[in-house]
Design an enzyme around this catalytic site. Structure first.
Site, mmCIF file in Angstrom:
data_model
loop_
_atom_site.group_PDB
_atom_site.id
_atom_site.type_symbol
_atom_site.label_atom_id
_atom_site.label_comp_id
_atom_site.label_asym_id
_atom_site.label_seq_id
_atom_site.Cartn_x
_atom_site.Cartn_y
_atom_site.Cartn_z
ATOM 1 N N ASP A 35 0.790 -0.901 -0.140
ATOM 2 C CA ASP A 35 0.021 0.176 0.121
ATOM 3 C C ASP A 35 1.180 1.857 -0.166
ATOM 4 O OD1 ASP A 35 -1.983 1.325 0.247
ATOM 5 O OD2 ASP A 35 -2.092 1.388 2.459
ATOM 6 N N PHE B 96 -18.813 8.204 4.331
ATOM 7 C CA PHE B 96 -17.235 7.500 3.375
ATOM 8 C C PHE B 96 -17.671 5.627 2.935
ATOM 9 C CE2 PHE B 96 -13.585 5.555 1.892
ATOM 10 C CZ PHE B 96 -13.282 6.379 0.922
ATOM 11 N N THR C 75 -2.460 1.839 -4.815
ATOM 12 C CA THR C 75 -2.873 2.453 -4.278
ATOM 13 C C THR C 75 -4.503 3.361 -4.450
ATOM 14 O OG1 THR C 75 -2.687 4.935 -3.634
ATOM 15 C CG2 THR C 75 -1.613 3.820 -5.257
ATOM 16 N N ASP D 209 -1.352 -1.697 5.711
ATOM 17 C CA ASP D 209 -1.536 -0.666 7.409
ATOM 18 C C ASP D 209 -2.855 -0.297 7.970
ATOM 19 O OD1 ASP D 209 -1.993 1.520 5.843
ATOM 20 O OD2 ASP D 209 -1.096 2.815 7.382
ATOM 21 N N ARG E 71 -2.096 14.340 -1.479
ATOM 22 C CA ARG E 71 -3.549 13.872 -1.759
ATOM 23 C C ARG E 71 -4.405 14.820 -1.931
ATOM 24 N NH1 ARG E 71 -3.886 8.929 0.810
ATOM 25 N NH2 ARG E 71 -5.491 9.684 1.617
#
Length: 1358
Positions: free
Chosen positions: A432, A769, A916, A1046, A836
């Site tokens: 990841d 979400f 990802t 993670d 991000r």
């Protein structure tokens, strides 16, 4: 062998299910296979629902009738009781092939016709193994018993019908239907439906750290629409009936309804359920009714044994064991045939022979006799030895100081014990990105609003300063803690400070003394956001709206800016607290800084449709773009206004900010202020802020930072408990612009708006979400305009598609198109920087539209069947035709030493895939930053929108790679010489294309292409896609895979790989609890794989070959003797030595060898990662090595047998005297053979070798002196003492040992001579490294001595 273990594992589960207890007695439909299994199980609802009545209510008869089938709350995880221990333990132990083998030999020796030894002797190996394992199982089960006893005897308040009050009762006495009262910081004893909370809004907060490791608080809510909502229910008057689904293991699902006496149904969902093992936080009192108890609770149904795994080395070992069985049968068959032929040709024997038995039958019996005699050839005890060695290897891995994290006080956690050697054979690594390669400590970096980019340059400089401070503090010594302690203060009032009990993995060592260190995702960098001066100037205009006449263009931008920061503040699930109030209490709203009429006028002007009013603009108002405000400073004299001193003309904008501002060339219709308006607004600046104050940018930057640091002192300190670091970063960013989230309840949000003050906003709905929608939304009612507004944030790939194109004025469409165009450019620029990105949007609903949606959404919420599907459809219907507000760029820094780690792993021959959910540009930027993608690499991009296009593109890319490989062949040596690494191909593929590539028709082409690439980046990938990619590579290529992540979205990928590795980061512990190994930093992978993986594999491979060697060598000695005893099954040694030779005399040295041997030192393996490829490709344990080992064993056994034979030929020695030097020589040869093969010799090795030899000679001498009838029909008395008193015995042993080991010694000397010089000199260099390592270990143990924690290095004492 593997299939047997799988069947055995399944039988244990079924057996435990029948008994209804034990750690494996729960539902087999666990979410531990893959995300697809989890998805299927989550939608599997039993046709029968569970009905629950109050135990003390008016429906007692119904309760008694149906509660007989409900399980009690007492738990039992033990496997045995005092009565069942012996039979059940024996039953389970005889599921093992080794024990069945020993049992078969013991029973076979009791048959008189094939008896080889004394009957009791053959029972010794079996009794020793059974006893040792039984003791281990008894100790483990007793620990489980003590744990169960402690849990079952915990006390909780339960309503008692006889006393008409809540009384203290044991957990084990709680039943379904009981009313339970809990207080703050109490652990929940069962799955309880929440009926009452002391909070006036019916809220309760729980901490789920005991279930998933997450330390942030989860919100639970009292069942809505109850008749007595807000009042504590009376159990005796509880008339309602609860219908809910049968017990299952899904933590995220609870379906049902509660039906009152009038027939009204109220839907139930997971937010109404308090889960067992969670802890009540920040709520004085809650009351609920038990719906699931004991082993029916979700926590206990998820309490499964670890997934059974089999290492690649053990699979290879099974094949070699079969070859050993083949040799074993050949020897037995040869002896039986030889015995039959010998008896057939025997004439007038001088000794007693059974003449009534035919030679064929005698040969048949001899076959089974030799099965007993040559039993040592089958190394069944090797499996037990492997388990012991792996425990030793795990011990040293666990206590490796290099794998310890000082900041988190966290070591490596080895959760699976039987695949350590697979760490040395990893071929593909799937990783990841967020939280694995990066810190997952999100910090607001920059934003774009209304198509205008705000670079926040001071914020960027601040991050660099923090980075420098962190690097400077890295060299400081940190006192090691003995463990992750957790404080749990008592709760005597509503405002219990539960923050002290929250253990967060995000705490930074430098912040341990600060209150923020107890709050998840609340680092110093995230809190202290430096505002952008241009954005501050525009926000200050909000205070001047009543003092100046502004045109609609200004209103449009301010609408976007205000809504943007309001969305950042409220579109989340953040829990707010302060030192003076608990986290769930909403403080009373303060008096607004303006009058209510002023605020209404402002928002009524704001509520004007942004784009319809553009049609009324005159041409002179559409001249310049929205950037005309970027050079104007607005401020106000009121105390609530911003006091930042910012430059009037900011000249140090970044290149990105300059490029992103609209220009006259790309927009016809632009919005601006007239020069008069601009001068009027600038003139309103506080008189103290003269133009001279802005002349020096550096001075101004310092003042901005100083003001931000003082912001927390001016206001009450607020603590934000966020579910993700993204949410925390955005809330802190909004607070930096005085748009502060002050409090939260189930129906209200308290927000402090700039220039207005605290306002209570009615919260109508939260659409959380999920990975399907990739966004979350909140539905609120504006307190002034009364409009229903939807604020949405999510992935840009989703939000940009959901935004609407306004209808009406052509100018409005152009402006909106320009905003979208500029925002898209900013998104791409942010991605290139590795930020991000999240898009922010809103939607204003008409009342009729909202009412229609609300009716359907209410039906979806109260639905039992397909509730998740209906809620998803409801959310998707609402989140359409959105108005784009802007986007954010959040920085997530790489972890330390990630580039060096990836470079080392690639040099070791490990192919790395990054899976990802981020944008392609972000993933590519991170790949460059971590050196996964080098400057001379060629990038292959796969973005398709159809299956046919994907198939064509894969073929084209394969051709391109083929041509590139042909060109690289000629230049590879030159490039490697100059750059140190050859160029390669890196494939970048997006989520939609990956869907096509994983289909059956295209997956072979995708795998073929990926094999030729040195790395692959999968972007926009879902958790399901991650697991499918890992499964595809593992099954198609048959390689050992490792997945590291993670977060909860990485669990399916981790469980699908051969080796799953979790990182204990910022997203809870789901990945850790689903993994085989858990580390705290990505950099630990290099030591774990390149050193420990190589060591574990090489040690076990060498130990297995050594075990096979010594068993074959000793067994063939007995086989050679058959040619001189008429194939009668006789042996030249006593049966005690024969049985104990491999069981005791030579068993300990291989264990020490397998735990402590180092084929190469640690620093050599780290400096030369290429050495890892020897283990990776199984070069240390190839089939040829098995046969070489067997041939060497045959040679040594020939020497060991025939040299004493020829030396004693013609003498009058008996068979026991003949066997004495053979046994002694065999012992010396086997022990010294290990010395030759060992790469590391320490005092511990030598001590064990000497003790093994001394144990043998002490045993045989003691037997020779004391034993007369210990081994009938032979007599051992005086044999060994006589032999050892003669010099010939020692001469024979010395010559035999040297002759047998000479070829092996010459081979090893030649091998060492041909090895590279670097490897040869490494043992000398390792001495210095070992001394440094031991010095660090001594410091660690010295600092930990007060805490009773002693750690040992993985370097043995030399």
């Amino acid at each position: 062998m593997e299939w047997f273990h799988q069947v055995q594992h399944r039988c244990r589960q079924l057996l435990a299910e029948d008994s209804g207890r034990g750690p494996s007695s729960f539902s087999d439909d666990m979410p531990n296979k893959s995300s697809r299994d989890t998805h299927r199980s989550s939608h599997r609802v039993s046709a029968n629902l569970r009905t629950v009545f109050s135990f003390h209510g008016p429906h007692q008869r119904e309760h008694e009738a149906i509660s007989k089938n409900f399980k009690g709350n007492a738990i039992r995880t033990t496997k045995y009781s005092l009565l069942t221990f012996i039979p059940m333990n024996l039953f389970q132990q005889f599921h093992r092939v080794a024990n069945l083998y020993f049992l078969f030999l013991a029973l076979l020796n009791w048959v008189p016709a094939v008896e080889a030894f004394q009957k009791e002797i053959t029972m010794i190996p079996l009794l020793l193994v059974l006893t040792a394992i039984a003791i281990k199982d008894a100790v483990e089960d007793y620990r489980r018993y003590l744990f169960d006893k402690n849990v079952n005897n915990s006390v909780v308040q339960v309503f008692c019908g006889t006393q008409k009050a809540y009384t203290d009762q044991y957990w084990k006495d709680v039943r379904v239907g009981d009313f339970v009262r809990l207080s703050c910081n109490e652990i929940i004893p069962a799955d309880i439906l929440l009926l009452y909370s002391s909070d006036p809004r019916g809220l309760c907060y729980i901490e789920t750290a005991n279930l998933d490791g997450e330390t942030n608080l989860k919100q639970r809510q009292v069942v809505s629409d109850l008749q007595l909502q807000g009042l504590e229910p009376t159990p005796e008057a509880f008339h309602s009936r609860i219908e809910c689904e049968n017990p299952n293991n899904d933590f995220n699902r609870f379906r049902g309804y509660i039906k009152d006496s009038s027939g009204v149904r109220v839907g139930l969902h997971i937010d109404n359920l308090l889960l067992r093992s969670c802890t009540i936080r920040n709520t004085e009192t809650v009351v609920g009714i038990v719906v699931y108890a004991g082993h029916d609770t979700k926590a206990m149904m998820n309490n499964n044994e670890p997934r059974y795994k089999r290492s690649q080395l053990e699979k290879h070992l099974n094949t070699d064991i079969l070859w050993c069985v083949f040799l074993f049968l050949i020897m037995c068959l040869t002896t039986s045939i030889g015995n039959g032929l010998w008896q057939k040709q025997l004439k007038d024997p001088v000794f007693q022979v059974d003449g009534d038995m035919s030679p064929a039958m005698a040969g048949f019996y001899m076959f089974w006799t030799m099965i007993i005699v040559l039993q040592v050839l089958i190394p069944i005890s090797l499996y037990v030895s492997i388990e012991i060695v792996k425990l030793g290897q795990i011990y040293f891995i666990h206590n490796d100081l290099d794998l310890y994290n000082n900041e988190l006080d966290c070591r490596i956690n080895c959760r699976t014990l039987n695949i350590t050697e697979d760490l040395g054979q990893i071929r593909y690594l799937f990783s990841d990105k967020t939280g694995t390669l990066t810190e997952n400590k999100m910090v607001f970096r920059r934003c774009s609003i209304y198509g205008v980019e705000y670079p926040h340059e001071e914020n960027g400089r601040r991050l660099n300063e923090y980075e420098a401070e962190k690097n400077g503090a890295a060299g400081k010594s940190i006192t090691l803690k003995s463990g992750c302690s957790r404080k749990t203060p008592s709760c005597s009032s509503l405002s219990c400070d539960s923050r002290m009990s929250l253990h967060t993995l995000a705490a930074e060592s430098a912040e341990e003394e600060q209150p923020f260190s107890y709050t998840a995702f609340c680092s110093r960098m995230a809190r202290e956001v430096v505002p952008d001066p241009n954005l501050v100037r525009k926000l200050n205009c909000l205070y001047s709206l009543n003092d100046c006449s502004l045109e609609t263009p200004l209103h449009l931008e301010l609408i976007h800016i205000t809504d943007f920061f309001l969305a950042l503040a409220i579109c989340n699930s953040v829990v707010v607290s302060s030192p003076s109030q608990s986290q769930h209490v909403v403080p009373e709203a303060q008096t607004p800084l303006r009058s209510l009429e002023e605020i209404k006028q402002i928002f009524q002007r704001f509520s004007t449709s942004p784009f319809l009013t553009l049609s009324n603009l005159s041409p002179h108002n559409i001249k310049d773009g929205p950037e005309s405000f970027s050079n104007t400073l607005y401020s106000h004299k009121k105390s609530s206004s911003f006091t930042f001193s910012v430059p009037h003309n900011t000249t140090d904008r970044s290149e990105l900010g300059k490029a992103s501002n609209p220009t006259t060339s790309n927009l016809k219709f632009k919005l601006t202020l007239t020069a008069t308006d601009e001068e009027e607004l600038v003139g309103q600046v506080d008189g103290r802020e003269t133009e001279d104050d802005f002349s020096d940018t550096k001075t101004n930057s310092y003042r901005v930072r100083k003001c931000v640091k003082g912001l927390a002192r001016e206001e009450d300190e607020l603590f934000y408990e966020a579910e993700s670091p993204d949410e925390a970063a955005l809330v802190h960013a909004a607070r930096a612009y005085h748009c502060t989230l002050k409090g939260r309840s189930a129906e209200t949000l308290l927000v402090d708006l700039p220039g207005i003050g605290c306002m209570a906003i009615q919260l109508l709905h939260i659409l959380p979400f999920d990975s399907n929608r990739k966004r979350m939304s909140v539905v609120v009612r504006h307190p002034l305009t009364g409009e229903v507004v939807v604020y949405t944030k999510g992935a840009d790939s989703v939000i940009m598609d959901l935004t609407e194109t306004p209808k009406g004025a052509e100018q409005a469409q152009e402006i909106y198109g320009h905003i979208r165009e500029q925002t898209q450019k900013h998104l791409e620029a942010y991605a290139r920087e590795g930020l991000r990105t999240l898009c922010i949007a809103k939607k204003v609903l008409e009342e009729e539209e909202y009412d229609v949606w609300l009716n359907k959404h209410t039906v979806a919420e109260s639905s039992i069947e397909n509730r998740e599907k209906l809620l998803l459809e409801s959310a998707q219907k609402l989140e359409t035709n959105l108005t784009l507000l802007g986007t954010t760029g959040i920085v997530d820094r790489l972890q330390e030493e990630v580039p060096e780690t990836i470079e080392a792993l690639q040099r070791a021959g490990i192919k790395i895939w990054v899976l990802t959910g981020d944008k392609q540009e972000t993933a590519i930027n991170i790949a460059y930053a971590c050196k996964l993608l080098l400057a001379n690499d060629q990038l292959l991009t796969a973005n398709c929108r159809s299956k046919d296009a994907c198939a064509a593109l894969l073929e084209d890319l394969k051709q391109e790679v083929q041509c590139g490989e042909d060109n690289l062949t000629d230049l590879a040596a030159r490039r490697e010489f100059f750059s140190g690494s050859a160029a390669g191909f890196v494939l970048v593929i997006d989520g939609l294309t990956l869907d096509w590539a994983l289909q059956e028709e295209l997956k072979n082409g995708f795998v073929e292409l990926s094999q030729r690439c040195k790395a692959v980046l999968c972007c926009r990938s879902t958790p399901l896609q991650k697991s499918l990619v890992v499964q595809l590579i593992r099954e198609q290529l048959g390689v050992v895979t490792l997945a590291v992540g993670d977060g909860a979205n990485d669990v399916s990928m981790i469980q699908m790989a051969d080796v799953g590795l979790g990182i204990s980061g910022q997203e809870g512990m789901q990945a850790v609890m689903s993994s085989d190994f858990a580390i705290s930093r990505f950099k630990h992978l290099s030591k774990l794989l390149l050193v420990h993986g190589y060591w574990c594999y090489s040690r076990l491979a060498s130990m297995i070959l050594y075990f096979i060697y010594k068993n074959v060598m000793y067994a063939t000695l007995l086989f050679w003797y058959q040619f001189f005893c008429g194939f009668s099954g006789s042996v030249m040694t006593n049966s005690w030595v024969l049985i104990l030779f491999n069981l005791l005399f030579t068993s300990i040295p291989p264990l020490i060898y397998g735990i402590l041997d180092q084929a190469k030192p640690a620093h050599t393996l780290l400096e030369q990662p290429e050495l890892y490829q020897a283990a990776q490709h199984s070069k240390l344990y190839v089939p040829n090595m098995f046969w070489i080992t067997v041939m060497d064993a045959f040679y040594q056994s020939l020497v060991c047998f025939f040299m004493p034979y020829f030396a004693l030929a013609g003498s009058d020695v008996g068979e026991l005297s003949f066997g004495s030097p053979i046994n002694a020589s065999a012992l010396f040869i086997i022990l010294l053979h290990q010395v030759i093969e060992s790469n590391t010799l320490t005092w511990l090795h030598m001590t064990v070798l000497v003790l093994s030899g001394g144990f043998y000679f002490g045993f045989v001498l003691l037997f020779s002196v004391l034993c007369v009838t210990c081994s009938p029909p032979t007599n051992l008395l005086g044999v060994e003492t006589l032999q050892m008193s003669q010099p010939l015995f020692y001469i024979i042993c010395a010559l035999t040992t040297v002759t047998a080991l000479l070829p092996r010694l010459l081979f090893r000397a030649l091998h060492n001579t041909l090895r590279s010089y670097t490897v040869l000199e490494s043992p000398h260099l390792d001495r210095v490294d070992t001394e440094r390592y031991w010095s660090r270990m001594q410091n660690w143990n010295r600092s930990s001595r007060a805490k009773n924690m002693t750690v040992y290095a993985n370097y043995p004492v030399s």
